[in-house]
Scaffold this active site. Structure first.
Site, PDB file in Angstrom:
ATOM      1  N   GLY D 153       9.517 -17.859  39.488  1.00 25.01           N
ATOM      2  CA  GLY D 153       8.391 -16.350  39.483  1.00 25.01           C
ATOM      3  C   GLY D 153       9.268 -15.601  38.818  1.00 25.01           C
ATOM      4  N   CYS D 154       8.230 -15.088  38.359  1.00 29.84           N
ATOM      5  CA  CYS D 154       8.426 -13.150  37.132  1.00 29.84           C
ATOM      6  C   CYS D 154       8.673 -12.873  38.304  1.00 29.84           C
ATOM      7  CB  CYS D 154       6.794 -12.715  36.764  1.00 29.84           C
ATOM      8  SG  CYS D 154       5.507 -13.377  37.412  1.00 29.84           S
ATOM      9  N   TYR D 155       7.560 -12.280  39.428  1.00 34.02           N
ATOM     10  CA  TYR D 155       8.287 -10.998  40.617  1.00 34.02           C
ATOM     11  C   TYR D 155       9.623 -11.447  41.341  1.00 34.02           C
ATOM     12  CZ  TYR D 155       3.591  -8.161  40.138  1.00 34.02           C
ATOM     13  OH  TYR D 155       2.489  -8.023  39.788  1.00 34.02           O
TER      14      TYR D 155
END
Lengths: 349, 349, 349, 349
Positions: D153-155
């Protein structure tokens, strides 16, 4: 590596200079070897533009310190006025260097018009005579052969790509053109001005320079060339709360033709162009489609008033409206593929 | 407290309904006693609009559940089409209630024009005959005496305040008007649409409904009334990346007068108006100046083309363009001071 | 009219000064009778802030030209440092005048701390001794009796309203507080800075002054007072691409209590407060809910890490974070209803 | 041309799919030969994403219609849940195809954790066992040899690049990590949600999923691997009014080392990395520096609280946070230069 063209950028601390760096740093045939900036001389480029942290760029120096004889081309992103004498000096130091001027200094062919709009006599009239107007799609051959190219303003590029083929083909009445123009805030440059602060320009919309914007004579010059007559246009710019992007909504009177005829004429004019696309009927140009790219989108729409039409054109003011078009011209001048280094697709969303 | 007018709001879950709540909740002579919303019935208002957390508001209910006989006035922020029959029902339940309709349903006097633009026959033609067009500055007396006021659209309010006095005084050629209009995204409502997502509308600019926007016939109707003739105008809206605000740049041909004459005519027309201000020569109207307020600013500028001028008008589409003007009309209808509850200054920055 | 308090505003050309004007111009008990600005002296206020075009305001003058003996209160929106001597001079001219200082000059009680953070010795230490810290909810009685009120910074207001009741009740470990703060761009003022240009701050997010922001000692001072001990906090501000609004996400360690206990303690502390609202469990404070208003919203959330919680507080930095809180204090000092002139609801959307 | 890898994109009508198209269309070794989308099947890609008007792309089709045996790799931008079975079917049709999954479906190694956070049993546990976690910098060799890569994921990418080297070297206390995360609105996808409308998300700031965001277990899994222990972290995301960009402010407790030690450890860990740059002391990472690019910037700052530090990391959530990292992994899997097609510099301003 040795076959890469050595490039200098005058005025690298401004937005147009920075966008030239962004694109040239990844251009397969270019190598940035000099960056100049007055007030920031001595700094690393990523102190001035931190988004270049991943690049190994030359330090910013004063323009007088550059050895111009070692360069193949120079991009000039200086403010108007300053440019004329510096370019003259650069050419004196290296008469073979290619100059891509992104300022307004060599765009107006008529010296009186220049003096009237810029408030002083032109300081390099002979070079002005030599300069080629750098709207690639209309002056391709002349640009390829030129030493000094005066790249058009962002607004003129957007307006002229929409209107010149129509004026040339006598499809519209060139004495009744209204150009309602909208620009993102980068068009105002990186200088500190109150009206371009986030808190002032954000969540709002302001017309500016109504009836007095310096891009007017440039637009009139080129529509005049296309039409074969002197032309006066309405050109009304507005500041839009976005960073990049420019849209011209041009209102035109038809010479006995239909909006579809206009679209067909534009499609024919640009059918082989890599960067100018005519939208299909019903497709709406929007600045989001070209953000960060060298592409232009033009569309034609019927007006509710009979015998009128609306031509809408969009571009990124820092790319096709400035640094990108300059690189497109450089490619031509060096015999490189015209699209080299310029094929990035719009950054959306 | 007992002397306060009891107010209901139909369609309180939309942006115009919410702005009516925002203003009426602090109106010295109003008390919000009913809020309706179809899909959100049963919820507290601050579940739907959390910025009302500090208010003690009635719960949202279905419109059929309201006892209309207990209300003095109702604001209607429903989508067009739905409005006609609901308003008829409300008036049947309470023939003395004052109706402030913020939808498009009763704005067009000609039933054929309505059918042509909205795709169906009008469902309450008799009420349409009774409705007064609620552009306060031009219909003040009729509004004061009315039971049903059709508050104008946001774009028409901005365009008509700029153009009607000029058309009425024959200062401009009403057959050659171009209105380039720009609106913030709230103009598109709170419904879920892809083009109004932040990631789509932000950092960009899109024309829309070019030549086909439903506010065109409303503008033409009222300029026609002013000019005493049928009128067709160009009206071209653009979506701007801001929430609130609307700006019309109107390009007009002069009937032998000067731009200064236009400004003087507008200044004379609005000299006693509390909310419409004509900018001094050189002062640029901008939406930032009216954000969140009921004020309108109009300016006139010379065009580079001879015998033409540019009229620029700005307002907040949710206030003077909708809920604010409705309250202004309500004040008139109840004999209250016209500015009651509406004197908030623009929120800038 | 004669019973209205006569108000002067020092530094009316900045954003906090302008927001004081916006609110005071519609305050039922106030009359703006003097506006000062250094560089803009001689101008009309609507030349400096065009959104005041509808107001009849005094011209901007140099502060030395004001007859302070005629005023009842003065709001001071000057930069820190400049304020101390000017306020001393104003009080010398009129010892009975009420001073609402919105600068940082009188907020720190400890003169050494002041000198350490502001780089020079305090120039009016005696006045500093007299000044009352103007966080209304915690110093109401002292403010009502004060002559000089040092209104807190925007960040301290947001952070302290979230944390002081918890520190006072020993519910949290005051030696382990992390305050991640986010502010809109108006927090940086109207001065011309590169990082607050639209093209720089828009579409981006930057932390700043990490570990060094001058609001840290102010937060520590007041949490220290509440806890009865010296306190050091982490306070890390971020610049957000919006004009107004401030949000503090405070990460706290619990002293054997639950997040629900924190929420209950805050709800008890603020149950009679007109402007501070504690959100129900699950309701998320967001800056949109308070934009342009004097309201504050505080919420408490469980952390995934045991014995920790998250307290979130929002306000409008120019209203409750500055001009609004100053007016709230003025109301107290004059015995007016505390909410007078401050009941505007958030402008959403 | 024949040597280009043939690529399919599952879920091409979402933002991550579109950014994969943007980058792959200009990748020197890739050719997009299939695009799928459920609801938009049958449309041209530039009807769904008009900014692709200049590309000649395959039409959108239903995924069942693709001949997977003809493809070399597939990027999967489907919503979580849907992905598992479709990928299983694709691999059944072509067991040699390389899968770059940008969904959440194969990121969590522990099936119980998956079930707990996603609300259902995993539907392809065997494939989950095969999947390699695609954080390139930490799993390079495994990725090069993999058939199925679960791109993070981006986070998690932003948080883990900041924290994993520190956890691995035991420089920080992994039981006391607070990650305050901020994301642009594209992180929420292109689906129609009220809170991502321009008028709702603009000019505002909202925390969301506090304590409950599905990226938490992914972050904990990988910090746990690095630390060799089970880890629970605080992870608190906020929605920022910008389209792209993500910033994590991580608050950490030091194990007897200094902030400079952290910076040195990160610099050593990433010294040969093409995309991860550790900022020099005092240089502030900001999302503007990486917008539209695959680069990551990490910086370390001293905290006012002793024995604590602040680590700040930024990336573009759609590039290094999704499609860019997937391409980086694809390059590894095909033995291409890792940076191929990914060297675009941030679009600033």
């Amino acid at each position: 590596m040795s076959s890469k063209k050595k490039i200098g950028i005058l005025g690298a601390s401004g937005y147009t200079g920075a966008d030239a760096v962004r694109l040239l740093a990844r251009h397969p045939n270019a190598e940035i070897t000099a960056l100049t900036a007055n007030t920031h001389a001595g700094k690393a480029m990523d102190e001035v533009f931190p988004h270049f942290f991943m690049l190994d760029l030359p330090k910013l120096v004063e323009w007088e310190k550059v050895d111009w004889s070692k360069l193949d081309a120079v991009f000039c992103g200086l403010p108007h006025g300053a440019t004329q004498e510096i370019i003259a000096a650069v050419l004196a130091a290296n008469p073979k260097i290619k100059i891509l001027d992104m300022s307004a200094d060599f765009r107006l062919r008529d010296m009186n018009t220049y003096a009237q709009w810029y408030g002083h006599e032109h300081r390099a009239p002979k070079l002005q005579g030599e300069a080629v107007y750098g709207l690639t799609e209309f002056y391709r051959e002349k640009i390829a052969a030129a030493r000094l190219v005066a790249c058009p303003g962002c607004y003129p590029t957007a307006a002229l790509l929409a209107l010149v083929p129509l004026a040339k083909a006598k499809l519209i009445d060139v004495d009744d053109i209204v150009i309602d123009a909208k620009s993102g805030v980068t068009g105002a440059g990186r200088g500190l001005k109150q009206n371009t602060l986030f808190s002032e320009a954000g969540e709002g919309l302001s017309p500016y320079s109504v009836g007095t914007h310096r891009h007017s004579p440039e637009i009139e010059q080129e529509i005049g060339v296309a039409a074969g007559s002197n032309v006066t246009v309405n050109f009304t710019p507005h500041l839009i709360p976005m960073s990049r992007g420019e849209l011209c909504t041009s209102y035109v009177k038809l010479n006995g033709v239909s909006p579809d005829d206009l679209r067909a004429a534009l499609a024919a004019a640009y059918k082989d162009e890599p960067f100018v696309h005519v939208a299909k009927k019903g497709v709406m140009p929007q600045t989001q489609n070209v953000r960060g790219s060298n592409y232009v989108q033009v569309g034609v729409f019927a007006d509710r008033i009979k015998n009128r039409a609306i031509v809408i054109s969009v571009l990124d003011n820092l790319v096709k409206g400035s640094a990108g078009q300059a690189i497109q011209n450089m490619n031509l001048m060096f015999g490189l593929p015209e699209t080299a280094g310029l094929e990035q697709i719009a950054l959306f969303p």
